[in-house]
Design an enzyme around this catalytic site. Structure first.
Site, PDB file in Angstrom:
ATOM      1  N   ASN A 142      33.819  62.292  44.653  1.00 55.47           N
ATOM      2  CA  ASN A 142      33.375  60.897  44.537  1.00 55.47           C
ATOM      3  C   ASN A 142      34.129  60.082  45.584  1.00 55.47           C
ATOM      4  OD1 ASN A 142      32.807  58.295  43.803  1.00 55.47           O
ATOM      5  ND2 ASN A 142      33.449  58.507  41.662  1.00 55.47           N
ATOM      6  N   GLU A 154      31.699  60.559  33.896  1.00 51.85           N
ATOM      7  CA  GLU A 154      30.687  60.680  34.945  1.00 51.85           C
ATOM      8  C   GLU A 154      30.862  61.960  35.760  1.00 51.85           C
ATOM      9  OE1 GLU A 154      31.844  56.549  35.810  1.00 51.85           O
ATOM     10  OE2 GLU A 154      29.836  56.365  36.613  1.00 51.85           O
ATOM     11  N   ARG A 163      33.547  40.846  40.283  1.00 47.12           N
ATOM     12  CA  ARG A 163      32.180  40.458  40.652  1.00 47.12           C
ATOM     13  C   ARG A 163      31.645  39.427  39.667  1.00 47.12           C
ATOM     14  NH1 ARG A 163      29.731  46.414  41.037  1.00 47.12           N
ATOM     15  NH2 ARG A 163      31.866  47.167  41.073  1.00 47.12           N
ATOM     16  N   HIS A 219      25.312  52.986  37.788  1.00 46.72           N
ATOM     17  CA  HIS A 219      26.009  53.626  36.665  1.00 46.72           C
ATOM     18  C   HIS A 219      25.077  54.581  35.904  1.00 46.72           C
ATOM     19  CE1 HIS A 219      29.022  50.027  36.219  1.00 46.72           C
ATOM     20  NE2 HIS A 219      29.563  51.003  36.943  1.00 46.72           N
ATOM     21  N   ASP A 252      42.180  42.711  35.504  1.00 51.64           N
ATOM     22  CA  ASP A 252      42.480  43.798  34.577  1.00 51.64           C
ATOM     23  C   ASP A 252      42.416  43.288  33.131  1.00 51.64           C
ATOM     24  OD1 ASP A 252      44.387  46.605  34.690  1.00 51.64           O
ATOM     25  OD2 ASP A 252      44.447  45.382  32.869  1.00 51.64           O
ATOM     26  N   ARG A 287      28.851  62.408  44.052  1.00 44.67           N
ATOM     27  CA  ARG A 287      28.306  61.146  43.571  1.00 44.67           C
ATOM     28  C   ARG A 287      27.728  60.411  44.783  1.00 44.67           C
ATOM     29  NH1 ARG A 287      31.205  55.575  42.386  1.00 44.67           N
ATOM     30  NH2 ARG A 287      29.410  54.532  41.517  1.00 44.67           N
TER      31      ARG A 287
HETATM   32  P1  ADP Z   1      36.499  51.944  36.844  1.00 44.87           P
HETATM   33  O1  ADP Z   1      35.226  51.170  36.744  1.00 44.87           O
HETATM   34  O2  ADP Z   1      37.284  51.610  38.068  1.00 44.87           O
HETATM   35  O3  ADP Z   1      36.341  53.425  36.558  1.00 44.87           O
HETATM   36  P2  ADP Z   1      37.702  51.846  34.200  1.00 44.87           P
HETATM   37  O4  ADP Z   1      36.488  52.366  33.498  1.00 44.87           O
HETATM   38  O5  ADP Z   1      38.920  52.681  34.224  1.00 44.87           O
HETATM   39  O6  ADP Z   1      37.392  51.353  35.668  1.00 44.87           O
HETATM   40  O7  ADP Z   1      38.061  50.435  33.500  1.00 44.87           O
HETATM   41  C1  ADP Z   1      39.086  49.641  33.954  1.00 44.87           C
HETATM   42  C2  ADP Z   1      39.224  48.465  32.998  1.00 44.87           C
HETATM   43  O8  ADP Z   1      39.527  48.956  31.692  1.00 44.87           O
HETATM   44  C3  ADP Z   1      40.352  47.509  33.377  1.00 44.87           C
HETATM   45  O9  ADP Z   1      39.906  46.173  33.237  1.00 44.87           O
HETATM   46  C4  ADP Z   1      41.398  47.856  32.349  1.00 44.87           C
HETATM   47  O10 ADP Z   1      42.256  46.772  32.074  1.00 44.87           O
HETATM   48  C5  ADP Z   1      40.548  48.158  31.150  1.00 44.87           C
HETATM   49  N1  ADP Z   1      41.351  48.826  30.118  1.00 44.87           N
HETATM   50  C6  ADP Z   1      41.925  50.039  30.164  1.00 44.87           C
HETATM   51  N2  ADP Z   1      42.662  50.252  29.045  1.00 44.87           N
HETATM   52  C7  ADP Z   1      42.563  49.139  28.287  1.00 44.87           C
HETATM   53  C8  ADP Z   1      43.090  48.719  27.023  1.00 44.87           C
HETATM   54  N3  ADP Z   1      43.872  49.507  26.305  1.00 44.87           N
HETATM   55  N4  ADP Z   1      42.759  47.485  26.559  1.00 44.87           N
HETATM   56  C9  ADP Z   1      41.951  46.671  27.288  1.00 44.87           C
HETATM   57  N5  ADP Z   1      41.425  47.001  28.474  1.00 44.87           N
HETATM   58  C10 ADP Z   1      41.725  48.207  28.969  1.00 44.87           C
END
Ligand code: ADP
Length: 391
Positions: free
Chosen positions: A8, A377, A234, A173, A275, A84
Site C-alpha cells: 500500500n 483492508e 478534510r 474505502h 487526532d 492497493r
Molecule cells: P487511517 O485512516 O490513517 O488508517 P486509523 O483508522 O488508524 O487511520 O484512525 C486514526 C484515528 O483513530 C485517529 O483520529 C485516532 O485518534 C483515532 N483513534 C485511535 N484510537 C483511539 C481511541 N482509543 N479513542 C479515540 N480515537 C482513537
C-alpha cells in the site's frame, strides 16, 4: 505454503504486510518520510531498517523484503503480490491481475486521482522489478462502489461533464466497506446476498456506505475522497459557492485545495489536532473547540446515517469501523443520540466494552442492531489477490 505480499503506497509512505494462505498476518512493515533525508522503516512495529537518505518506494521495498528474508518471514518468493490502488474509475468493478493493459488503465485513472494513482504505480513497478515472475493484482478502493445506481452516482450538473471527463461519484474505502459487508453477514449468520447495512469507516479519512443485499448502493465520498463526512484534516461537504467566495478573497485553486484537504476537518475546527483520541482528552479538560470539533463530527455523521436509510429498503445493522469507529465510545454514543427518531439506541455499558471483534453495542430497545467491527483492508487485499492467483 502460499504467501501474499500486500503493498500500500502513499505519497511518502509504504505499508507492507505478509499473509499466509489461510489469511493469517505473518508480518507488517511501514516505511515513512520516503524521499526525504529522514526516511525510515519499521518491521513488525519495532525493528528499524536503515534506509538511505532520500530513499524511494523501491529502495524501501527492497530493504524491507531483505529484512523479512533475514528473519525467515519470507523464505521463498511470494505466491502473489496484492496492491492497493486508489482509483479504478469505471474501468474496474473488481480486483484485476496486472498486465500491460491493466497497468495502462490504472495510468489513465491517474487523472482522477493525481495524488494517489501515480504512487500506486510506483509500488507496482518496484514490486515487478523485485519479483518479475510473481503475479501482481490490483485491488481498487473504488471497485466495490461500481454497483451504485445512476441516481446515487450522478451529480446534478451538466451531463457533458460526466460524459466528457467522468465527473461522477466514485466512492472510496471500498475494500473496507466490502469487508464490513461480508464480516457483518458472518456475524449475523446470514448470506452476503441477504445482508443490508450502513457501514461507517472512521479513520483519518471517513466515509459511510449504504449496502443493500451485499452491494454498495450509496456512499459519501465522491469524485474525490474529499466529499462527505468531517475527517481528520478534510472538510467533507461544503457549499460549492465557497470556491467563488474564496477566489474573491484572492485565494487560488491550490490554496483552496490545501485548506480543504489539509487544514480543515477536526484539525480546522479544534485548531489543535486531527487526532480524535487527543481531541477527546482536550475536550475532557474543558477545551471548547476540541469539544466543538467532536460535536460537529458526530452531527454530520448522524445526518449521513439518516440519509443513507433513503437508499435501503431493509437494514440489518449499523456498523462502525476504523480507528475512531472501533475505539471511540464517545463518538458512537454521541452520533447515535441524534438518531433516536429513527429508533437507533446505544447501550452505554455495551458501548464502553473493548476488544471483542464484531461486538454489539445497541440497547435492547434499539430498532436496529449496532455493531463494532474492526476492519482489515490489507487482509481483504491478500484474500482477493490469492483468489486471483489460484485461478
Ligand atoms: P487511517 O485512516 O490513517 O488508517 P486509523 O483508522 O488508524 O487511520 O484512525 C486514526 C484515528 O483513530 C485517529 O483520529 C485516532 O485518534 C483515532 N483513534 C485511535 N484510537 C483511539 C481511541 N482509543 N479513542 C479515540 N480515537 C482513537
Amino acid at each position: 505454503m502460499e504467501t501474499a505480499l500486500v503493498i500500500n503506497c502513499g505519497s511518502s509512505s509504504l505499508k507492507i504486510a505478509v499473509f499466509d494462505g489461510t489469511l493469517q498476518r505473518v508480518a507488517s512493515a511501514l516505511a515513512e518520510r520516503l524521499g526525504s533525508e529522514e526516511a525510515l522503516a519499521r518491521v513488525n512495529g519495532t525493528l528499524s531498517v536503515i534506509l538511505p537518505s532520500g530513499a524511494s518506494h523501491g529502495d524501501a521495498l527492497r530493504r524491507i523484503v531483505d529484512s523479512f528474508r533475514q528473519q525467515g518471514i519470507l523464505d521463498r518468493t511470494p505466491t502473489v503480490i496484492g496492491h492497493r490502488v486508489v482509483h479504478g474509475g469505471e474501468a474496474f468493478r473488481q480486483a484485476s491481475r496486472i498486465d500491460a493493459q491493466v497497468a495502462g488503465a490504472i495510468a489513465d485513472c491517474a487523472e482522477l486521482a493525481p495524488l494517489h494513482n501515480p504512487v500506486n504505480q510506483l509500488g507496482i513497478e518496484a514490486a515487478a522489478a523485485l519479483f518479475p515472475d510473481v503475479p501482481q493484482v490490483a485491488v481498487f478502493d473504488t471497485a466495490f462502489h461500481q454497483t451504485l445506481p445512476e441516481r446515487a452516482y450522478l451529480y446534478a450538473i451538466p451531463m457533458r461533464l460526466y460524459e466528457q471527463w467522468g465527473v461522477r461519484r466514485y466512492g472510496f474505502h471500498g475494500t473496507s466497506h466490502s469487508y464490513m459487508a461480508s464480516r457483518t453477514a458472518e456475524i449475523l449468520g446470514k448470506s452476503l446476498e441477504e445482508t443490508s447495512l450502513i457501514s461507517a469507516h472512521l479513520g483519518n479519512g471517513c466515509s459511510i456506505t449504504a449496502i443493500s443485499r451485499g452491494k454498495s448502493v450509496d456512499t459519501s465520498m465522491g469524485l474525490t475522497p474529499l466529499e462527505g463526512l468531517v475527517m481528520g484534516t478534510r472538510s467533507g461537504d461544503v457549499d460549492p459557492g465557497l470556491f467563488d467566495f474564496l477566489k474573491g478573497k484572492g485565494l487560488d485553486a491550490e490554496e483552496v485545495h490545501r485548506i480543504l484537504n489539509n487544514e480543515s476537518g477536526l484539525l480546522g475546527i479544534s485548531g489543535e489536532t486531527n487526532d480524535m483520541r487527543h481531541l477527546g482528552e482536550l475536550a475532557a479538560q474543558g477545551h471548547r473547540r476540541a469539544d466543538l470539533a467532536i460535536k460537529i463530527f458526530c452531527f454530520r455523521l448522524a445526518k449521513y446515517i439518516a440519509a443513507m436509510t433513503a437508499s435501503l429498503t431493509e437494514l440489518d445493522a449499523l456498523v462502525f469501523t476504523g480507528g475512531i469507529g472501533e475505539n471511540s465510545a464517545q463518538v458512537r454514543a454521541r452520533t447515535v443520540s441524534h438518531l433516536r427518531l429513527l429508533g437507533f439506541a446505544v447501550d452505554d455499558q455495551r458501548n464502553a466494552r473493548r476488544g471483542e471483534d464484531g461486538r454489539a453495542i445497541h440497547s435492547d430497545r434499539s430498532r436496529f442492531p449496532i455493531l463494532v467491527v474492526p476492519t482489515d483492508e490489507e487482509r481483504v487485499i491478500a484474500r482477493e489477490a490469492l483468489a486471483i492467483a489460484r485461478n
